[in-house]
Design a protein around this motif. Structure first.
Motif, PDB file in Angstrom:
ATOM      1  N   MET A 194       0.932  -1.137   0.000  1.00  9.74           N
ATOM      2  CA  MET A 194      -0.163  -0.012  -0.153  1.00  9.74           C
ATOM      3  C   MET A 194       1.029   1.339   0.078  1.00  9.74           C
ATOM      4  O   MET A 194       1.812   1.113   0.757  1.00  9.74           O
ATOM      5  CB  MET A 194      -0.814   0.113   1.122  1.00  9.74           C
ATOM      6  CG  MET A 194      -1.788   1.278   1.247  1.00  9.74           C
ATOM      7  SD  MET A 194      -2.870   1.262   2.563  1.00  9.74           S
ATOM      8  CE  MET A 194      -4.036  -0.279   2.331  1.00  9.74           C
ATOM      9  N   TYR A 195       0.659   2.239  -0.709  1.00  9.36           N
ATOM     10  CA  TYR A 195       1.275   3.363  -0.863  1.00  9.36           C
ATOM     11  C   TYR A 195       1.150   4.438   0.364  1.00  9.36           C
ATOM     12  O   TYR A 195      -0.095   4.422   0.897  1.00  9.36           O
ATOM     13  CB  TYR A 195       0.931   4.216  -2.086  1.00  9.36           C
ATOM     14  CG  TYR A 195       1.219   3.670  -3.435  1.00  9.36           C
ATOM     15  CD1 TYR A 195       2.583   3.663  -3.797  1.00  9.36           C
ATOM     16  CD2 TYR A 195       0.284   3.146  -4.079  1.00  9.36           C
ATOM     17  CE1 TYR A 195       2.989   2.772  -5.166  1.00  9.36           C
ATOM     18  CE2 TYR A 195       0.600   2.210  -5.463  1.00  9.36           C
ATOM     19  CZ  TYR A 195       1.954   2.343  -6.128  1.00  9.36           C
ATOM     20  OH  TYR A 195       2.387   1.753  -7.010  1.00  9.36           O
ATOM     21  N   ASP A 196       2.084   4.981   1.074  1.00 11.34           N
ATOM     22  CA  ASP A 196       1.858   5.608   1.999  1.00 11.34           C
ATOM     23  C   ASP A 196       1.366   7.120   1.658  1.00 11.34           C
ATOM     24  O   ASP A 196       1.316   7.483   0.511  1.00 11.34           O
ATOM     25  CB  ASP A 196       3.223   5.772   2.893  1.00 11.34           C
ATOM     26  CG  ASP A 196       4.450   6.499   2.184  1.00 11.34           C
ATOM     27  OD1 ASP A 196       4.285   7.221   1.185  1.00 11.34           O
ATOM     28  OD2 ASP A 196       5.490   6.142   2.310  1.00 11.34           O
ATOM     29  N   LEU A 197       0.784   8.037   2.600  1.00 15.13           N
ATOM     30  CA  LEU A 197       0.320   8.914   2.523  1.00 15.13           C
ATOM     31  C   LEU A 197       1.275  10.092   2.042  1.00 15.13           C
ATOM     32  O   LEU A 197       0.874  10.912   0.947  1.00 15.13           O
ATOM     33  CB  LEU A 197      -0.166   9.658   3.741  1.00 15.13           C
ATOM     34  CG  LEU A 197      -1.144  10.956   3.816  1.00 15.13           C
ATOM     35  CD1 LEU A 197      -2.222  10.597   2.741  1.00 15.13           C
ATOM     36  CD2 LEU A 197      -1.298  11.268   4.973  1.00 15.13           C
ATOM     37  N   GLU A 198       2.461  10.163   2.127  1.00 13.50           N
ATOM     38  CA  GLU A 198       3.616  10.811   1.623  1.00 13.50           C
ATOM     39  C   GLU A 198       3.698  10.749  -0.019  1.00 13.50           C
ATOM     40  O   GLU A 198       3.635  11.670  -0.608  1.00 13.50           O
ATOM     41  CB  GLU A 198       4.720  10.872   2.271  1.00 13.50           C
ATOM     42  CG  GLU A 198       5.984  11.860   1.672  1.00 13.50           C
ATOM     43  CD  GLU A 198       5.230  13.583   1.856  1.00 13.50           C
ATOM     44  OE1 GLU A 198       5.940  14.251   1.071  1.00 13.50           O
ATOM     45  OE2 GLU A 198       4.612  13.675   2.824  1.00 13.50           O
ATOM     46  N   THR A 199       3.698   9.420  -0.185  1.00  9.31           N
ATOM     47  CA  THR A 199       3.679   9.242  -1.586  1.00  9.31           C
ATOM     48  C   THR A 199       2.554   9.633  -2.363  1.00  9.31           C
ATOM     49  O   THR A 199       2.707  10.159  -3.545  1.00  9.31           O
ATOM     50  CB  THR A 199       3.837   7.683  -1.699  1.00  9.31           C
ATOM     51  OG1 THR A 199       5.188   6.993  -1.105  1.00  9.31           O
ATOM     52  CG2 THR A 199       4.083   7.224  -3.295  1.00  9.31           C
ATOM     53  N   SER A 244      -5.074  -9.854  -4.220  1.00 13.79           N
ATOM     54  CA  SER A 244      -5.102 -10.001  -2.717  1.00 13.79           C
ATOM     55  C   SER A 244      -4.994  -8.718  -2.101  1.00 13.79           C
ATOM     56  O   SER A 244      -4.580  -7.878  -2.650  1.00 13.79           O
ATOM     57  CB  SER A 244      -4.395 -11.097  -2.091  1.00 13.79           C
ATOM     58  OG  SER A 244      -4.382 -11.108  -0.520  1.00 13.79           O
ATOM     59  N   ASN A 245      -5.655  -8.462  -0.903  1.00 15.88           N
ATOM     60  CA  ASN A 245      -5.561  -7.196  -0.434  1.00 15.88           C
ATOM     61  C   ASN A 245      -4.245  -7.310   0.414  1.00 15.88           C
ATOM     62  O   ASN A 245      -3.797  -6.349   1.046  1.00 15.88           O
ATOM     63  CB  ASN A 245      -6.764  -7.007   0.681  1.00 15.88           C
ATOM     64  CG  ASN A 245      -7.875  -6.454   0.210  1.00 15.88           C
ATOM     65  OD1 ASN A 245      -8.104  -5.973  -0.909  1.00 15.88           O
ATOM     66  ND2 ASN A 245      -8.972  -6.899   0.780  1.00 15.88           N
ATOM     67  N   HIS A 246      -3.516  -8.323   0.402  1.00 17.25           N
ATOM     68  CA  HIS A 246      -2.443  -8.693   1.357  1.00 17.25           C
ATOM     69  C   HIS A 246      -1.118  -8.744   0.541  1.00 17.25           C
ATOM     70  O   HIS A 246      -0.120  -8.895   1.458  1.00 17.25           O
ATOM     71  CB  HIS A 246      -2.627  -9.906   2.196  1.00 17.25           C
ATOM     72  CG  HIS A 246      -3.727  -9.892   2.986  1.00 17.25           C
ATOM     73  ND1 HIS A 246      -4.229  -9.044   3.872  1.00 17.25           N
ATOM     74  CD2 HIS A 246      -4.927 -10.601   2.928  1.00 17.25           C
ATOM     75  CE1 HIS A 246      -5.421  -8.945   4.372  1.00 17.25           C
ATOM     76  NE2 HIS A 246      -6.031 -10.268   3.709  1.00 17.25           N
ATOM     77  N   TRP A 247      -1.060  -8.692  -0.568  1.00 19.80           N
ATOM     78  CA  TRP A 247       0.327  -8.739  -1.263  1.00 19.80           C
ATOM     79  C   TRP A 247       1.312  -7.738  -0.924  1.00 19.80           C
ATOM     80  O   TRP A 247       2.474  -7.887  -0.793  1.00 19.80           O
ATOM     81  CB  TRP A 247       0.087  -8.622  -2.692  1.00 19.80           C
ATOM     82  CG  TRP A 247      -0.550  -9.939  -3.213  1.00 19.80           C
ATOM     83  CD1 TRP A 247      -1.489 -10.043  -4.264  1.00 19.80           C
ATOM     84  CD2 TRP A 247       0.050 -11.222  -3.214  1.00 19.80           C
ATOM     85  NE1 TRP A 247      -1.781 -11.222  -4.480  1.00 19.80           N
ATOM     86  CE2 TRP A 247      -0.950 -12.100  -3.974  1.00 19.80           C
ATOM     87  CE3 TRP A 247       0.702 -12.033  -2.441  1.00 19.80           C
ATOM     88  CZ2 TRP A 247      -0.854 -13.545  -3.951  1.00 19.80           C
ATOM     89  CZ3 TRP A 247       1.110 -13.447  -2.358  1.00 19.80           C
ATOM     90  CH2 TRP A 247       0.256 -14.111  -3.215  1.00 19.80           C
ATOM     91  N   PRO A 248       1.029  -6.585  -0.488  1.00 21.47           N
ATOM     92  CA  PRO A 248       1.860  -5.516  -0.306  1.00 21.47           C
ATOM     93  C   PRO A 248       2.493  -5.560   1.233  1.00 21.47           C
ATOM     94  O   PRO A 248       3.636  -5.429   1.385  1.00 21.47           O
ATOM     95  CB  PRO A 248       1.007  -3.922  -0.132  1.00 21.47           C
ATOM     96  CG  PRO A 248      -0.005  -4.143  -1.231  1.00 21.47           C
ATOM     97  CD  PRO A 248      -0.296  -5.641  -1.042  1.00 21.47           C
ATOM     98  N   CYS A 249       1.794  -6.303   2.219  1.00 20.78           N
ATOM     99  CA  CYS A 249       2.446  -6.458   3.408  1.00 20.78           C
ATOM    100  C   CYS A 249       3.226  -7.851   3.467  1.00 20.78           C
ATOM    101  O   CYS A 249       4.135  -8.134   4.316  1.00 20.78           O
ATOM    102  CB  CYS A 249       1.282  -6.727   4.596  1.00 20.78           C
ATOM    103  SG  CYS A 249       0.041  -7.910   4.117  1.00 20.78           S
ATOM    104  N   LEU A 250       2.875  -8.699   2.303  1.00 25.46           N
ATOM    105  CA  LEU A 250       3.652  -9.805   2.354  1.00 25.46           C
ATOM    106  C   LEU A 250       4.798  -9.645   1.648  1.00 25.46           C
ATOM    107  O   LEU A 250       5.928 -10.494   1.375  1.00 25.46           O
ATOM    108  CB  LEU A 250       2.730 -11.108   1.434  1.00 25.46           C
ATOM    109  CG  LEU A 250       1.704 -11.758   2.166  1.00 25.46           C
ATOM    110  CD1 LEU A 250       0.919 -12.575   1.225  1.00 25.46           C
ATOM    111  CD2 LEU A 250       2.145 -12.492   3.658  1.00 25.46           C
ATOM    112  N   PHE A 251       4.858  -8.665   0.540  1.00 20.68           N
ATOM    113  CA  PHE A 251       6.012  -8.387  -0.208  1.00 20.68           C
ATOM    114  C   PHE A 251       6.357  -6.621   0.249  1.00 20.68           C
ATOM    115  O   PHE A 251       6.096  -6.022  -0.769  1.00 20.68           O
ATOM    116  CB  PHE A 251       6.001  -8.517  -1.481  1.00 20.68           C
ATOM    117  CG  PHE A 251       5.866 -10.013  -1.714  1.00 20.68           C
ATOM    118  CD1 PHE A 251       7.267 -10.740  -1.617  1.00 20.68           C
ATOM    119  CD2 PHE A 251       4.669 -10.720  -2.199  1.00 20.68           C
ATOM    120  CE1 PHE A 251       7.162 -12.227  -2.016  1.00 20.68           C
ATOM    121  CE2 PHE A 251       4.756 -12.074  -2.265  1.00 20.68           C
ATOM    122  CZ  PHE A 251       5.861 -12.709  -2.245  1.00 20.68           C
TER     123      PHE A 251
END
Length: 245
Positions: free
Chosen positions: A1-6, A125-132
């Motif tokens: 997931m992109y952070d707020l600053e990005t 998946s919703n979870h790919w960014p936290c898995l990678f």
């Protein structure tokens, strides 16, 4: 997931008059995500608890594939797509990649999207960014790539699976030929070796650090290539990695 600053930096480029196409090329963020951020900039909360991490040999292998030929992209209706590019010349690699994705996320569907000379093994998946968590805007070789401590623990536990993923994505096994004169007669000799090719210094270092831990001798062939050529090291690679097929 992109952070707020990005998100803010990306929208600032749009506000300066850049088109969505040009901003997408500059940042690596999809146009659909940029359009969504213009309506709501804050990251939405996933109603389902994120798994946060993964483990096991399938994840170590998939991590190697992702660092070599993978990408994660947000989808217009939410969630993320993991795509691993696999050359059609190696159908066994496509099967192995799909098996690894299914093992890491057994509850998610996996599909194959065919393009010219290539098959994209794809899963949503919703979870790919936290898995990678190495996911981010821009190309991997243009930003820092560092493993999280829990990922390094997986690599330490399953180093050969990680190396196998790296070699199967951005590596190769080749055979060099040479001829020598022995007792007045020419004899042909073959010298197999492995190469790992990646433009990211960080990813090359992850490869070589793991090879060091496994006792595999390597040399830098050029700016982007790592070579494993010593007979005993090639034998180890043949035993635990093997060529793509």
């Amino acid at each position: 997931m992109y952070d707020l600053e990005t998100r803010r930096r990306t929208l600032a480029l749009v506000a300066r008059g850049h088109s969505l196409n040009s901003v997408s090329r500059m940042t690596g963020v999809s146009r659909s995500a940029i359009r969504a951020w213009r309506t709501r900039i804050e990251p939405g909360r996933d109603v389902r608890a994120c798994t946060g991490r993964a483990s096991g040999p399938a994840y170590a292998y998939l991590l190697g594939l992702y660092l070599g030929d993978g990408c994660i992209s947000p989808q217009p209706r939410g969630g993320y797509a993991l795509r691993i590019a696999c050359g059609d010349a190696w159908p066994g690699l496509i099967d192995a990649c799909e098996e690894a994705v299914r093992a890491v996320r057994p509850g998610n569907a996996v599909c194959r999207v065919h393009t010219q000379g290539c098959t994209m093994v794809t899963s949503y998946s919703n979870h790919w960014p936290c898995l990678f968590p190495q996911h981010g805007p821009g190309r991997k070789h243009e930003r820092r790539i560092v493993l999280e401590p829990w990922q390094q623990a997986v690599v330490d536990e399953h180093p050969w699976d990680f190396v196998r993923g790296l070699i199967h994505s951005d590596g190769s096994r080749v055979v060099n030929h040479t001829t020598r004169i022995v007792a007045g007669e020419p004899r042909r000799y073959e010298y197999p070796r492995y190469f790992f090719t990646n433009r990211s210094e960080d990813i090359r270092r992850l490869c070589t650090d793991t090879l060091d831990a496994l006792g595999v001798a390597w040399k830098r062939a050029n700016a982007c290539n790592i070579s494993v050529a010593r007979r005993e090291s090639v034998a180890l690679m043949d035993r635990f990695v093997g060529p793509k097929h």
